[in-house]
Design a protein around this motif. Structure first.
Motif, mmCIF file in Angstrom:
data_model
loop_
_atom_site.group_PDB
_atom_site.id
_atom_site.type_symbol
_atom_site.label_atom_id
_atom_site.label_comp_id
_atom_site.label_asym_id
_atom_site.label_seq_id
_atom_site.Cartn_x
_atom_site.Cartn_y
_atom_site.Cartn_z
ATOM 1 N N ASN A 104 -3.866 4.573 -1.560
ATOM 2 C CA ASN A 104 -4.199 6.301 -1.889
ATOM 3 C C ASN A 104 -4.325 7.359 -2.858
ATOM 4 O O ASN A 104 -3.996 8.961 -2.630
ATOM 5 N N SER A 105 -4.778 6.744 -3.486
ATOM 6 C CA SER A 105 -5.242 7.382 -5.163
ATOM 7 C C SER A 105 -3.829 7.978 -5.723
ATOM 8 O O SER A 105 -4.313 9.100 -6.331
ATOM 9 N N ARG A 146 -9.464 10.473 -4.704
ATOM 10 C CA ARG A 146 -9.022 11.878 -5.007
ATOM 11 C C ARG A 146 -10.053 12.267 -6.823
ATOM 12 O O ARG A 146 -9.087 12.689 -7.733
ATOM 13 N N HIS A 188 0.869 -0.992 0.313
ATOM 14 C CA HIS A 188 0.128 -0.301 -0.020
ATOM 15 C C HIS A 188 0.508 1.062 -0.088
ATOM 16 O O HIS A 188 0.387 2.267 1.043
ATOM 17 N N THR A 197 2.180 5.296 -1.638
ATOM 18 C CA THR A 197 1.576 6.157 -2.415
ATOM 19 C C THR A 197 2.486 6.082 -3.890
ATOM 20 O O THR A 197 3.241 6.216 -3.889
#
Length: 204
Positions: free
Chosen positions: A93-94, A117, A56, A58
């Motif tokens: 986290n887009s 986002r 995960h 970013t």
């Protein structure tokens, strides 16, 4: 389509609700973080498992080579559990860049979804499969309003598309209550004028 990120034991209850109303979901998982790998194939049967990287990170803060390995290792692990090719992805986290978007097809992916986002409640089909914005989050105050519009829209000369995204760990945390998901699925589910599809089915 419904699209859920991160993987959680509560995915099982989400799937139970989806199955009750004939709704399809895509579940974007991080292979090392799956709590019970032996249950994955059975639990997500009839739905789609897609990649969400290994740990995960970013994406736009991660070196491209490292990010590519995160995706490929995650994909390999997930494929060993479900027995089919993983060709869908959701940005953690887009975060993304044009370089990452251009890289994904070469890694075997046909779509990549953002996790909020810039949601797009226009109900249009995604124009860029590698930069796909969902319609709304499951806890959006307008969720039922959007669902009502979607079910009432009857101009057959247009295709309207709705994607709701979320995380099962949000239930009971104050972010989202089970009743809201039940009410939404009861509103939009079991209709003969809606195609219930996983994300990969849409892009296929």
């Amino acid at each position: 389509t419904m699209s859920y990120d991160d993987g959680n034991a509560l995915d099982e209850k989400v799937i139970e609700i989806f199955n009750r109303y004939g709704i399809k979901g895509t579940f974007n998982l991080c292979y090392p973080l799956i709590p019970d790998k032996e249950k994955v194939a059975q639990m997500y049967a009839g739905h789609e498992v897609a990649s969400h990287t290994m740990y995960h990170p970013t994406p736009d803060r991660c070196p491209s080579v490292d990010f590519a390995m995160q995706i490929l290792d995650d994909r390999k692990g997930l494929e060993s559990l479900v027995g089919y090719v993983i060709s869908g992805f959701t940005y953690p986290n887009s975060g993304t860049t044009k370089e990452i978007e251009d890289m994904l097809p070469g890694l075997g992916f046909i779509y990549a979804r953002h996790d909020g986002r810039g949601c797009d409640p226009s109900f249009r089909l995604p124009e860029n499969p590698m930069n796909w914005q969902p319609t709304c989050h499951q806890a959006d105050p307008k969720l039922m309003e959007y669902g009502d519009f979607f079910t009432r829209f009857n101009d057959r000369s247009y295709l309207k598309f709705m994607c709701v995204y979320g995380h099962s760990h949000e239930f009971g945390s104050g972010v989202m209550e089970w009743k809201k998901l039940e009410d939404f699925c009861a509103l939009v589910g079991k209709r003969d004028d809606i195609w219930y599809a996983t994300s990969v089915q849409l892009f296929d």
